[in-house]
Design a protein around this motif. Structure first.
Motif, short mmCIF file in Angstrom:
data_model
loop_
_atom_site.label_atom_id
_atom_site.label_comp_id
_atom_site.label_asym_id
_atom_site.label_seq_id
_atom_site.Cartn_x
_atom_site.Cartn_y
_atom_site.Cartn_z
N TRP A 132 5.02 -4.86 4.72
CA TRP A 132 5.28 -3.73 3.60
C TRP A 132 6.43 -4.04 2.87
O TRP A 132 6.46 -3.70 1.60
CB TRP A 132 4.91 -2.46 4.23
CG TRP A 132 4.97 -1.45 2.89
CD1 TRP A 132 3.73 -0.66 2.64
CD2 TRP A 132 5.97 -0.79 2.60
NE1 TRP A 132 3.98 0.16 1.88
CE2 TRP A 132 5.52 -0.05 1.52
CE3 TRP A 132 7.56 -0.80 2.50
CZ2 TRP A 132 6.14 1.08 0.77
CZ3 TRP A 132 8.25 -0.19 1.62
CH2 TRP A 132 7.57 0.88 0.68
N PHE A 133 7.60 -4.02 3.69
CA PHE A 133 8.98 -4.30 3.05
C PHE A 133 8.67 -5.53 2.13
O PHE A 133 9.48 -5.65 0.98
CB PHE A 133 9.77 -4.04 3.73
CG PHE A 133 10.37 -2.86 4.32
CD1 PHE A 133 11.08 -2.02 3.49
CD2 PHE A 133 9.81 -2.09 5.14
CE1 PHE A 133 11.62 -0.87 3.98
CE2 PHE A 133 10.33 -0.84 5.75
CZ PHE A 133 10.92 -0.20 4.93
N ARG A 134 8.22 -6.65 2.60
CA ARG A 134 8.31 -7.81 1.87
C ARG A 134 7.72 -7.73 0.52
O ARG A 134 7.90 -8.23 -0.56
CB ARG A 134 7.96 -9.02 2.52
CG ARG A 134 7.84 -10.30 2.00
CD ARG A 134 7.49 -11.41 3.13
NE ARG A 134 6.26 -11.45 3.72
CZ ARG A 134 6.17 -11.07 5.00
NH1 ARG A 134 7.17 -10.77 5.75
NH2 ARG A 134 4.87 -11.02 5.44
N TYR A 135 6.18 -7.12 0.66
CA TYR A 135 5.75 -6.98 -0.60
C TYR A 135 6.26 -6.07 -1.50
O TYR A 135 6.43 -6.35 -2.78
CB TYR A 135 4.14 -6.33 -0.23
CG TYR A 135 3.34 -7.31 0.46
CD1 TYR A 135 3.53 -8.41 0.73
CD2 TYR A 135 2.03 -6.83 0.93
CE1 TYR A 135 2.59 -9.42 1.34
CE2 TYR A 135 0.99 -7.51 1.51
CZ TYR A 135 1.59 -8.96 1.96
OH TYR A 135 0.65 -9.64 2.55
N GLU A 168 8.37 4.40 1.53
CA GLU A 168 8.84 4.28 0.23
C GLU A 168 10.18 4.86 0.14
O GLU A 168 11.35 4.46 -0.49
CB GLU A 168 7.93 4.91 -0.54
CG GLU A 168 8.28 4.88 -2.09
CD GLU A 168 8.34 3.32 -2.87
OE1 GLU A 168 9.10 3.06 -3.50
OE2 GLU A 168 7.39 2.48 -2.20
N THR A 169 10.25 6.13 0.91
CA THR A 169 11.53 6.77 0.83
C THR A 169 12.72 5.95 1.69
O THR A 169 13.85 6.13 0.98
CB THR A 169 11.35 8.29 1.64
OG1 THR A 169 10.17 9.22 1.03
CG2 THR A 169 12.72 9.15 1.77
N PHE A 170 12.36 5.36 2.74
CA PHE A 170 13.35 4.53 3.37
C PHE A 170 13.89 3.37 2.46
O PHE A 170 15.02 3.14 2.29
CB PHE A 170 12.97 3.98 4.65
CG PHE A 170 13.89 3.32 5.37
CD1 PHE A 170 14.59 3.98 6.48
CD2 PHE A 170 13.96 1.90 5.34
CE1 PHE A 170 15.41 3.20 7.30
CE2 PHE A 170 14.88 1.09 6.01
CZ PHE A 170 15.67 1.78 7.06
N PRO A 195 0.93 -1.23 0.13
CA PRO A 195 0.05 0.08 0.02
C PRO A 195 0.98 1.44 -0.02
O PRO A 195 2.00 1.38 0.67
CB PRO A 195 -0.75 -0.17 1.31
CG PRO A 195 0.33 -1.21 2.06
CD PRO A 195 0.74 -1.86 1.45
N PRO A 196 0.42 2.26 -0.73
CA PRO A 196 1.24 3.80 -0.63
C PRO A 196 1.64 4.03 0.96
O PRO A 196 0.79 4.24 1.60
CB PRO A 196 0.25 4.67 -1.13
CG PRO A 196 -0.74 3.67 -2.17
CD PRO A 196 -0.81 2.49 -1.25
#
Length: 356
Positions: free
Chosen positions: A117-120, A85-87, A79-80
């Motif tokens: 989230w990081f896995r996806y 996302e920056t990291f 998800p956004p």
């Protein structure tokens, strides 16, 4: 300045044994020799191969893969989230535990959701199975054609059977049309693969592949200009003899043809270990280091050529260690995928489990 640099670069003592100059390799009548300007042809040839590859993968490999049952796994999109996302883009794609805790506080999310989230997000960047199949289909076809062409070209040549013939009459050895086109094909293929490496499927040995392709292009180019055609053609055939088997192994692995894949892997491993760890050092390197000295005295080209061959041999040892490790896992029944395959497949397995 440019003329002086050009004269220094093409100084005959860098390219030929003592007593020979470029004048000794000028064409006369029906006798022709390699000319450095011939290498200019490989750039349009390589670009043409890149174009042909695109058409092949899109209009042949892709429909063929679908017909044979190659399907991409459904992946969940992350998800956004601007902070995550920056990291992900600037710091790490796989944050450590303390970083996950810090990010969960910034986003006001549980640590498990941040980790998920990081896995996806990592799986979103992974190459799809269809793309892998199309890429390997092209490389399998190219290397198979290259191997067959090399056999046809070299089978009736005296240096194919007796490596001492590589040095008889050197450097005044006539360039045969079949050898010329074999060189152009191999160099164009190597250059086209180098052009596309940045956009191709990433492997665990990506850096070693860059070194290998660079060394190969320099080696083939130098051997052509210095008329090391005989030993150069043998090196090319020896290398591609196992490479096309590796690509076919990957192809059948993606198709989930397990028995065929296992059989090809064992065949590839045997051919690789024999050709790269026995034939190459004991025959090719030996004749290049010692047999060549029966015909001429050492010069810059002798040291440069053999240094490049030694770089290849070091890469052979590196890859042989991976293959032996893979064979050990295969015998023990613990092998999961190619040791040169892309990483983080565990992410996909976890994602599938969560979907279920």
């Amino acid at each position: 300045m440019v003329l002086a640099l050009d004269e220094w670069f093409w100084w005959h003592e860098y390219w030929f044994p003592p007593g020979f100059t470029w004048e000794d390799l000028k064409e006369s009548g029906s006798i022709s020799y390699p000319k450095p300007r011939d290498l200019l042809h490989i750039v349009p040839y390589a670009l043409l191969l890149v174009g042909v590859r695109y058409l092949f993968q899109r209009f042949i490999a892709l429909p063929l893969g679908r017909k044979l049952g190659v399907r991409d796994k459904v992946r969940l999109n992350a998800p956004p989230n601007t902070v995550l996302e920056t990291f992900y883009a600037t710091q790490s794609k796989k944050p450590k535990e303390e970083q996950l805790i810090c990010l969960s506080k910034q986003c006001d999310l549980p640590t498990t959701k941040v980790e998920r989230w990081f896995r996806y997000r990592r799986n979103q960047d992974k190459t799809s199975l269809t793309t892998k199949f199309c890429s390997v289909s092209w490389s399998s076809l190219c290397y198979l054609i290259s191997f067959c062409t090399g056999l046809v070209v070299l089978y009736d040549k005296p240096w194919f059977w007796d490596l001492r013939e590589c040095w008889v009459g050197y450097p005044q050895q006539q360039l045969q049309p079949s050898v010329y086109w074999y060189y152009m094909m191999e160099l164009s293929l190597a250059l086209s693969l180098t052009f596309t490496m940045a956009f191709d499927v990433k492997r665990k040995d990506f850096k070693e592949q860059i070194v290998h392709h660079t060394t190969t292009i320099i080696l083939i180019s130098y051997s052509y200009c210095a008329n090391y055609l005989r030993i150069g053609s043998l090196v090319m055939l020896l290398h591609v003899s196992s490479t096309f088997l590796l690509e076919l192994t990957k192809l059948t692995h993606y198709l989930k043809w397990r028995r065929t894949s296992h059989l090809l892997f064992l065949t590839f491993s045997s051919v690789f270990l024999v050709t790269r760890l026995i034939v190459f050092p004991c025959r090719v390197l030996y004749t290049s280091y010692y047999s060549s000295m029966e015909q001429y005295q050492p010069f810059f080209g002798y040291y440069f050529m053999n240094a490049l061959l030694m770089v290849l041999q070091l890469l052979h040892v590196f890859w042989a260690s991976l293959i032996i490790h893979m064979l050990y896992k295969f015998i023990n029944g613990t092998v999961k995928n190619d040791v040169r395959s892309d990483t983080e497949e565990s992410d996909e397995r976890e994602e599938v489990q969560e979907e279920n």
